[in-house]
Motif scaffolding. Structure first.
Motif, PDB file in Angstrom:
ATOM      1  N   LEU A  40     -23.458 -19.742 -17.198  1.00 10.31           N
ATOM      2  CA  LEU A  40     -23.324 -20.491 -18.442  1.00 10.31           C
ATOM      3  C   LEU A  40     -21.876 -20.841 -18.747  1.00 10.31           C
ATOM      4  O   LEU A  40     -21.562 -21.955 -19.187  1.00 10.31           O
ATOM      5  CB  LEU A  40     -23.930 -19.683 -19.598  1.00 10.31           C
ATOM      6  N   VAL A  41     -20.974 -19.896 -18.489  1.00  7.54           N
ATOM      7  CA  VAL A  41     -19.553 -20.173 -18.715  1.00  7.54           C
ATOM      8  C   VAL A  41     -19.074 -21.291 -17.803  1.00  7.54           C
ATOM      9  O   VAL A  41     -18.314 -22.185 -18.198  1.00  7.54           O
ATOM     10  CB  VAL A  41     -18.731 -18.886 -18.507  1.00  7.54           C
ATOM     11  N   PHE A  42     -19.517 -21.266 -16.561  1.00  3.25           N
ATOM     12  CA  PHE A  42     -19.105 -22.296 -15.611  1.00  3.25           C
ATOM     13  C   PHE A  42     -19.616 -23.665 -16.046  1.00  3.25           C
ATOM     14  O   PHE A  42     -18.883 -24.668 -16.000  1.00  3.25           O
ATOM     15  CB  PHE A  42     -19.651 -21.928 -14.231  1.00  3.25           C
ATOM     16  N   LEU A  43     -20.880 -23.748 -16.498  1.00  2.54           N
ATOM     17  CA  LEU A  43     -21.423 -25.024 -16.963  1.00  2.54           C
ATOM     18  C   LEU A  43     -20.701 -25.522 -18.203  1.00  2.54           C
ATOM     19  O   LEU A  43     -20.440 -26.726 -18.366  1.00  2.54           O
ATOM     20  CB  LEU A  43     -22.918 -24.872 -17.260  1.00  2.54           C
ATOM     21  N   LEU A  44     -20.332 -24.593 -19.137  1.00  2.00           N
ATOM     22  CA  LEU A  44     -19.605 -24.995 -20.331  1.00  2.00           C
ATOM     23  C   LEU A  44     -18.232 -25.558 -19.986  1.00  2.00           C
ATOM     24  O   LEU A  44     -17.778 -26.550 -20.569  1.00  2.00           O
ATOM     25  CB  LEU A  44     -19.468 -23.788 -21.274  1.00  2.00           C
ATOM     26  N   ALA A  45     -17.552 -24.942 -19.019  1.00  2.00           N
ATOM     27  CA  ALA A  45     -16.238 -25.443 -18.610  1.00  2.00           C
ATOM     28  C   ALA A  45     -16.349 -26.838 -18.019  1.00  2.00           C
ATOM     29  O   ALA A  45     -15.522 -27.718 -18.281  1.00  2.00           O
ATOM     30  CB  ALA A  45     -15.614 -24.476 -17.600  1.00  2.00           C
ATOM     31  N   ILE A  46     -17.409 -27.069 -17.199  1.00  2.00           N
ATOM     32  CA  ILE A  46     -17.593 -28.407 -16.626  1.00  2.00           C
ATOM     33  C   ILE A  46     -17.838 -29.433 -17.728  1.00  2.00           C
ATOM     34  O   ILE A  46     -17.313 -30.555 -17.697  1.00  2.00           O
ATOM     35  CB  ILE A  46     -18.763 -28.380 -15.629  1.00  2.00           C
ATOM     36  N   PHE A  47     -18.609 -29.044 -18.761  1.00  2.00           N
ATOM     37  CA  PHE A  47     -18.908 -29.967 -19.855  1.00  2.00           C
ATOM     38  C   PHE A  47     -17.648 -30.330 -20.627  1.00  2.00           C
ATOM     39  O   PHE A  47     -17.405 -31.494 -20.971  1.00  2.00           O
ATOM     40  CB  PHE A  47     -19.945 -29.331 -20.783  1.00  2.00           C
ATOM     41  N   VAL A  48     -16.790 -29.346 -20.911  1.00  2.00           N
ATOM     42  CA  VAL A  48     -15.547 -29.604 -21.666  1.00  2.00           C
ATOM     43  C   VAL A  48     -14.623 -30.509 -20.874  1.00  2.00           C
ATOM     44  O   VAL A  48     -14.021 -31.458 -21.411  1.00  2.00           O
ATOM     45  CB  VAL A  48     -14.868 -28.269 -22.019  1.00  2.00           C
ATOM     46  N   VAL A  49     -14.460 -30.241 -19.590  1.00  2.00           N
ATOM     47  CA  VAL A  49     -13.579 -31.084 -18.762  1.00  2.00           C
ATOM     48  C   VAL A  49     -14.100 -32.503 -18.703  1.00  2.00           C
ATOM     49  O   VAL A  49     -13.333 -33.478 -18.767  1.00  2.00           O
ATOM     50  CB  VAL A  49     -13.462 -30.467 -17.355  1.00  2.00           C
ATOM     51  N   ALA A  50     -15.420 -32.661 -18.597  1.00  2.00           N
ATOM     52  CA  ALA A  50     -15.980 -34.008 -18.533  1.00  2.00           C
ATOM     53  C   ALA A  50     -15.751 -34.765 -19.833  1.00  2.00           C
ATOM     54  O   ALA A  50     -15.441 -35.965 -19.823  1.00  2.00           O
ATOM     55  CB  ALA A  50     -17.480 -33.920 -18.225  1.00  2.00           C
ATOM     56  N   ARG A  51     -15.877 -34.079 -20.976  1.00  2.00           N
ATOM     57  CA  ARG A  51     -15.633 -34.747 -22.257  1.00  2.00           C
ATOM     58  C   ARG A  51     -14.185 -35.176 -22.392  1.00  2.00           C
ATOM     59  O   ARG A  51     -13.879 -36.278 -22.861  1.00  2.00           O
ATOM     60  CB  ARG A  51     -16.013 -33.804 -23.396  1.00  2.00           C
ATOM     61  N   LYS A  52     -13.244 -34.313 -21.984  1.00  2.00           N
ATOM     62  CA  LYS A  52     -11.825 -34.676 -22.066  1.00  2.00           C
ATOM     63  C   LYS A  52     -11.523 -35.862 -21.171  1.00  2.00           C
ATOM     64  O   LYS A  52     -10.778 -36.776 -21.544  1.00  2.00           O
ATOM     65  CB  LYS A  52     -10.963 -33.483 -21.683  1.00  2.00           C
ATOM     66  N   HIS A  53     -12.107 -35.851 -19.988  1.00  2.00           N
ATOM     67  CA  HIS A  53     -11.859 -36.962 -19.072  1.00  2.00           C
ATOM     68  C   HIS A  53     -12.431 -38.264 -19.629  1.00  2.00           C
ATOM     69  O   HIS A  53     -11.835 -39.332 -19.489  1.00  2.00           O
ATOM     70  CB  HIS A  53     -12.496 -36.645 -17.717  1.00  2.00           C
ATOM     71  N   GLN A  54     -13.580 -38.173 -20.303  1.00  2.00           N
ATOM     72  CA  GLN A  54     -14.185 -39.370 -20.880  1.00  2.00           C
ATOM     73  C   GLN A  54     -13.349 -39.911 -22.030  1.00  2.00           C
ATOM     74  O   GLN A  54     -13.200 -41.125 -22.196  1.00  2.00           O
ATOM     75  CB  GLN A  54     -15.604 -39.043 -21.355  1.00  2.00           C
ATOM     76  N   ASN A  55     -12.758 -39.033 -22.853  1.00  2.00           N
ATOM     77  CA  ASN A  55     -11.920 -39.479 -23.971  1.00  2.00           C
ATOM     78  C   ASN A  55     -10.632 -40.132 -23.512  1.00  2.00           C
ATOM     79  O   ASN A  55     -10.053 -40.949 -24.217  1.00  2.00           O
ATOM     80  CB  ASN A  55     -11.608 -38.293 -24.890  1.00  2.00           C
ATOM     81  N   ARG A  56     -10.194 -39.724 -22.301  1.00  2.00           N
ATOM     82  CA  ARG A  56      -8.933 -40.299 -21.803  1.00  2.00           C
ATOM     83  C   ARG A  56      -9.129 -41.639 -21.130  1.00  2.00           C
ATOM     84  O   ARG A  56      -8.153 -42.275 -20.726  1.00  2.00           O
ATOM     85  CB  ARG A  56      -8.287 -39.335 -20.807  1.00  2.00           C
ATOM     86  N   GLN A  57     -10.367 -42.077 -20.952  1.00  2.00           N
ATOM     87  CA  GLN A  57     -10.600 -43.346 -20.271  1.00  2.00           C
ATOM     88  C   GLN A  57     -10.062 -44.485 -21.132  1.00  2.00           C
ATOM     89  O   GLN A  57     -10.328 -44.550 -22.340  1.00  2.00           O
ATOM     90  CB  GLN A  57     -12.106 -43.552 -20.031  1.00  2.00           C
ATOM     91  N   PRO A  58      -9.300 -45.402 -20.581  1.00  2.00           N
ATOM     92  CA  PRO A  58      -8.755 -46.526 -21.359  1.00  2.00           C
ATOM     93  C   PRO A  58      -9.869 -47.453 -21.796  1.00  2.00           C
ATOM     94  O   PRO A  58     -10.838 -47.681 -21.069  1.00  2.00           O
ATOM     95  CB  PRO A  58      -7.808 -47.225 -20.377  1.00  2.00           C
ATOM     96  N   THR A  59      -9.737 -47.933 -23.029  1.00  2.00           N
ATOM     97  CA  THR A  59     -10.724 -48.874 -23.558  1.00  2.00           C
ATOM     98  C   THR A  59     -10.552 -50.224 -22.894  1.00  2.00           C
ATOM     99  O   THR A  59      -9.450 -50.607 -22.477  1.00  2.00           O
ATOM    100  CB  THR A  59     -10.545 -49.034 -25.079  1.00  2.00           C
ATOM    101  N   ALA A  60     -11.642 -50.906 -22.806  1.00  2.00           N
ATOM    102  CA  ALA A  60     -11.607 -52.201 -22.134  1.00  2.00           C
ATOM    103  C   ALA A  60     -10.798 -53.196 -22.949  1.00  2.00           C
ATOM    104  O   ALA A  60     -10.916 -53.260 -24.175  1.00  2.00           O
ATOM    105  CB  ALA A  60     -13.044 -52.734 -21.942  1.00  2.00           C
TER     106      ALA A  60
END
Length: 270
Positions: free
Chosen positions: A179-199
């Motif tokens: 569960l901890v490993f899945l939570l870490a993957i989820f947090v990293v994915a959200r941060k990466h998505q927020n950093r994506q430049p807007t079109a």
């Protein structure tokens, strides 16, 4: 004179006697004769020399001789064996020897003695054809393994008691780590998505307003590129006649700009 005559005739007499003996060994008598180890250079045997019911066995006939010859093996049907196929290796000449092989592949049906009798071999040599009888062959079929019918129960193997508490602890720890490993993957994915430049907004050129096109047309100019963009603009709505007039003005060499300006004014409700 007589001694000289006998001396010249005796060699031919010995040659004739030798040829007669050789021919008798090769063909003992017309019709059928017994196959021996010295006749025709043919041997017949079982391979392997022992078997169990259902095993695959070969009744093999092999020829190895210095003079030309060939043969064909014939084995009558036997209720104690199942004939599968016949394998043949054709006549070959190697190292001054003529060799040939033929095998009947079979399966014994029961244990005991498998007796093959009445088999014959048709032999063809330079002196003609002859059929010889193969001596009776016996193959001992061993019985299958004896099944253990003892009624004494076999003791079960001893086993160590299962450590239930330790197993549950280990399982809970594994689930927690997952569960901890899945939570870490989820947090990293959200941060990466927020950093994506807007079109970036579309920089495609939009056509000028219809009023500007009307003024240009009334002044006698033909803004073909602006009219093309107007036709490609998905927000531009016009009747079929107006679109046809714009297309004719764009692709015609000479067109009445005042008439097209009047049609655009009517399209806009002026």
């Amino acid at each position: 004179m007589l001694r000289c005559a006998l001396g010249s005739v005796l060699p031919f007499v010995f040659i004739a006697i030798f040829a007669t003996v050789t021919f008798a060994v090769e063909i003992a008598a017309p019709g059928e004769s017994k196959l021996t180890s010295k006749s025709f250079g043919i041997t017949v045997r079982f391979i392997p020399d022992h078997a169990s019911p259902g095993d695959v066995v070969q009744l093999r006939a092999e020829m190895d001789r210095d003079a030309w010859g060939q043969f064909d093996l014939h084995v009558p049907a036997n209720p104690d064996m199942h004939a599968i196929t016949v394998e043949k290796i054709p006549l070959q000449y190697q190292d001054g020897r003529y060799r040939q092989q033929q095998s009947l592949v079979l399966q014994p049906k029961r244990s005991g003695s498998l007796r093959v009798s009445g088999a014959t071999i048709d032999v063809v040599t330079s002196r003609g054809r002859q059929t010889v009888t193969v001596p009776d062959l016996t193959l001992v079929i061993e019985p299958t393994g004896i099944t253990d019918t003892a009624t004494t129960p076999v003791p079960l193997p001893t086993s160590t008691p299962v450590q239930s508490s330790q197993s549950l602890t280990f399982f809970a720890a594994a689930v927690g780590i997952g569960l901890v490993f899945l939570l870490a993957i989820f947090v990293v994915a959200r941060k990466h998505q927020n950093r994506q430049p807007t079109a970036a907004p579309s920089t495609s050129q939009s056509p000028p307003p219809t009023d500007d096109l009307v003024h240009l047309l009334q002044s006698g100019q033909m803004p073909r590129h602006e009219l093309e963009r107007l036709l490609a603009d998905p927000n531009f709505t016009a009747s079929v006649d107006v679109r046809a007039a714009i297309e004719r003005a764009v692709y015609a060499e000479d067109y009445d700009t005042a008439q097209l300006a009047h049609q655009l004014q009517q399209q806009e409700g002026r």
